[in-house]
Write an enzyme that holds these catalytic residues in place. Structure first.
Site, PDB file in Angstrom:
ATOM      1  N   THR A 370      40.664  30.675  44.007  1.00 16.56           N
ATOM      2  CA  THR A 370      41.949  31.166  44.477  1.00 16.56           C
ATOM      3  C   THR A 370      41.797  32.622  44.889  1.00 16.56           C
ATOM      4  OG1 THR A 370      42.946  29.674  42.860  1.00 16.56           O
ATOM      5  CG2 THR A 370      44.370  31.374  43.719  1.00 16.56           C
ATOM      6  N   SER A 441      50.389  24.026  38.821  1.00 18.89           N
ATOM      7  CA  SER A 441      49.475  25.117  39.145  1.00 18.89           C
ATOM      8  C   SER A 441      49.554  26.196  38.086  1.00 18.89           C
ATOM      9  CB  SER A 441      49.855  25.724  40.506  1.00 18.89           C
ATOM     10  OG  SER A 441      49.144  26.921  40.748  1.00 18.89           O
ATOM     11  N   SER A 442      48.478  26.987  37.989  1.00 18.70           N
ATOM     12  CA  SER A 442      48.474  28.151  37.093  1.00 18.70           C
ATOM     13  C   SER A 442      48.796  29.450  37.815  1.00 18.70           C
ATOM     14  CB  SER A 442      47.095  28.285  36.436  1.00 18.70           C
ATOM     15  OG  SER A 442      46.834  27.205  35.581  1.00 18.70           O
ATOM     16  N   GLY A 461      41.689  32.357  39.263  1.00 19.29           N
ATOM     17  CA  GLY A 461      40.968  32.062  38.029  1.00 19.29           C
ATOM     18  C   GLY A 461      41.371  30.788  37.324  1.00 19.29           C
ATOM     19  N   GLY A 462      42.028  29.832  38.017  1.00 14.81           N
ATOM     20  CA  GLY A 462      42.406  28.586  37.365  1.00 14.81           C
ATOM     21  C   GLY A 462      43.318  28.834  36.176  1.00 14.81           C
TER      22      GLY A 462
END
Length: 560
Positions: A370, A441-442, A461-462
């Site tokens: 991302t 989503s994070s 960073g997930g």
């Protein structure tokens, strides 16, 4: 026409580009831009100098990132845009998250025995969701910007057509995904040098992407979601096993959603809402921590409490969260004061809680590779946008001669409650695959307002995005002064309920912090490398001066 001030700034940024790709943040008096690449930051300043506002600048930055960071974002991906309009205080989240195609069905991802089909959510056409990034670019530019879309996309078109010299980070990312790219002839032709990962300094040209960007600039959303581009997208996805239809593209819309807004120790925090799970987790953690006496996040005692807050937030994510347009989600209860008090009371102040001891033990999904940008202009308009294609270079599929690299966001859905995604996260029924649904989503673009000023931040960073933003907010709010470089560069730790362990960076985390956490019963795992690439800007209320900072990890190679 560009003024002398812009020429001087452009020269400075050009020198930065020549010397190093590690610092992509810049500021000038009352404006500031932070992004993951100097060429993107320069494009944002170009728009401001042309008379555009923060929204124009953000569109230009995002479009250039789609060109220069194809491993992290792009027209084939999506993201969330958090906007603040200074003139009337209007705040909104523009949801440009990808959607599942209408033809998805369980047998695309699960075999007759109900077991996940290897690679179905990460490789090939079944992995790709319908992109939302182009619709969001058009929406933000048209509704909030001042400049024509042709102006804001011009830098991206220029860099795609004429190329740019790749940096060490690009070379490293291409090396990590070399096999994926080699397996796709068009991707290999564009992103590799002689079918091998390039060396720094190699010139990446994307003429097909330049033409697609020109269509988007000229025709708006129709230039991407209709006509020859849409046809190429459908053909490429389905040739690789997907089930796309033209109607999946023509029906896609970016959605405006009221952002999540709450308070913590006198500060007002505005952040992302579903289908982002990050904002809810941030609200839960901070409201829980407000019920404990902490001085920040860096002492062993405070870190223990932060970890316990993360444990509970990720546990709730797994049990409850998904696309609120499809599944009822008890957001008001999850972020309520009464529930925060209940969670806070469940924490032992000196001993770790075992994750499997939490009530309602259910098996959470997140975004992967991302990028993030933060912008604030002289009028006080601001943008925090987090953009993604999920894993490095997404699915690896390039749609015909469009230059569009498709995402693999279907991996962010839940296949089965006991099956982890690529980031070791598991989820529940609320995040199961369904036609038209947006995966959890994070991504957590965030504004923080207090007596010191306004902080705009976010990170890739997930699942680690949530802990990165949480630590940065705590570092900012629990310090009387603002050291933006220290905030984005501070050492990081992370907990996500499952696996039941604290992950710490291999550098910078003090030995006494690790020892204190181990003494409290936390299992520690040292990561192979540091993670994240936070981008932050801050504007002082007292002086009006704006500053920007890019994460020093952005100069490092490897996965984040």
């Amino acid at each position: 026409m560009m003024t002398g001030r812009w020429h001087a700034l452009r020269g400075l940024l050009f020198c930065v580009v020549l010397l190093s790709f590690s610092c992509a943040a810049a500021q000038e008096k009352d404006v500031a831009i932070a992004s993951a690449h100097p060429l993107a930051t320069a494009a944002g300043y170009e728009m401001l100098e042309r008379g555009g506002n923060a929204f124009d600048a953000a569109v230009a930055v995002a479009a250039v990132l789609a060109v220069v960071e194809p491993y992290a974002s792009g027209l084939g991906g999506g993201g969330f845009w958090l906007l603040h309009r200074a003139a009337d205080g209007h705040q909104v989240m523009v949801d440009g998250r990808e959607t599942a195609p209408a033809g998805v069905k369980p047998e695309l991802y699960l075999d007759p025995a109900g077991k996940p089909i290897p690679g179905a959510t990460t490789r090939g056409g079944t992995a790709a969701a319908i992109p939302g990034a182009p619709a969001a670019l058009v929406h933000v530019a048209g509704r909030y910007g001042k400049l024509p879309l042709a102006d804001t996309l011009a830098p991206a078109i220029r860099h795609a057509r004429h190329g740019f010299e790749v940096d060490r980070r690009y070379a490293s990312m291409a090396a990590l995904r070399e096999r994926l790219l080699q397996a796709q002839p068009e991707a290999a032709r564009i992103f590799l040098d002689g079918n091998r990962a390039p060396q720094p300094g190699w010139r990446l040209k994307q003429p097909g992407l330049a033409v697609t960007l020109e269509r988007l600039a000229r025709e708006g959303s129709r230039g991407f979601y209709g006509g020859v581009v849409a046809g190429a997208l459908v053909e490429a996805a389905n040739r690789a096993g997907g089930v796309w239809k033209l109607s999946d593209l023509t029906s896609y819309r970016a959605i405006e959603r009221p952002p999540l807004r709450f308070h913590y120790r006198g500060a007002t925090i505005t952040t992302a809402v579903l289908p982002s799970a990050g904002g809810i987790a941030l609200a839960q953690c901070l409201q829980l921590l407000e019920r404990h006496e902490i001085t920040g996040a860096r002492s062993p005692r405070d870190a223990h409490l932060v970890i316990e807050a993360l444990r509970r937030a990720f546990h709730d994510r797994a049990r409850y969260l998904g696309d609120g347009d499809f599944t009822p989600v008890p957001v008001d209860r999850l972020i309520s004061s009464a529930y925060a008090a209940q969670l806070a009371a469940s924490i032992n102040p000196v001993l770790a809680t075992r994750s499997d001891a939490l009530p309602g033990n259910a098996p959470a999904a997140g975004s992967g590779n991302t990028t993030h940008l933060s912008v604030i202009d002289g009028a006080g308009n601001r943008v925090a946008a987090t953009l993604t294609i999920n894993l490095l270079f997404g699915s690896g599929i390039v749609a015909g001669d469009t230059g569009v690299l498709l995402n693999n966001e279907m991996d962010d859905f839940t296949l089965r409650e006991d099956v982890s995604n690529s980031f070791l996260l598991r989820g529940g029924e609320a995040n199961s695959i369904a036609p038209g649904k947006r995966p959890l989503s994070s991504m957590t673009p965030t504004f923080v307002e207090d007596a010191k000023g306004v902080l705009v931040l976010g990170a890739p960073g997930g699942s680690r995005i949530v802990s990165q933003v949480l630590l940065a907010v705590l570092d900012y709010l629990h310090s009387p002064t603002v050291d933006l470089a220290a905030i984005v560069g501070a050492p990081r730790y992370h907990h996500q309920w499952r696996p039941d362990r604290v992950e710490i960076e291999p550098e910078g985390v003090p030995g006494d912090l690790r020892a204190g956490l181990e003494a409290s019963g936390h299992a520690i795992q040292v990561a192979k490398r540091r993670w994240g690439n936070m981008q932050a800007v801050f504007k002082s209320k007292q002086s009006g001066v704006a500053e920007a900072a890019s994460d020093p990890r952005g100069a490092e190679v490897g996965w984040y």
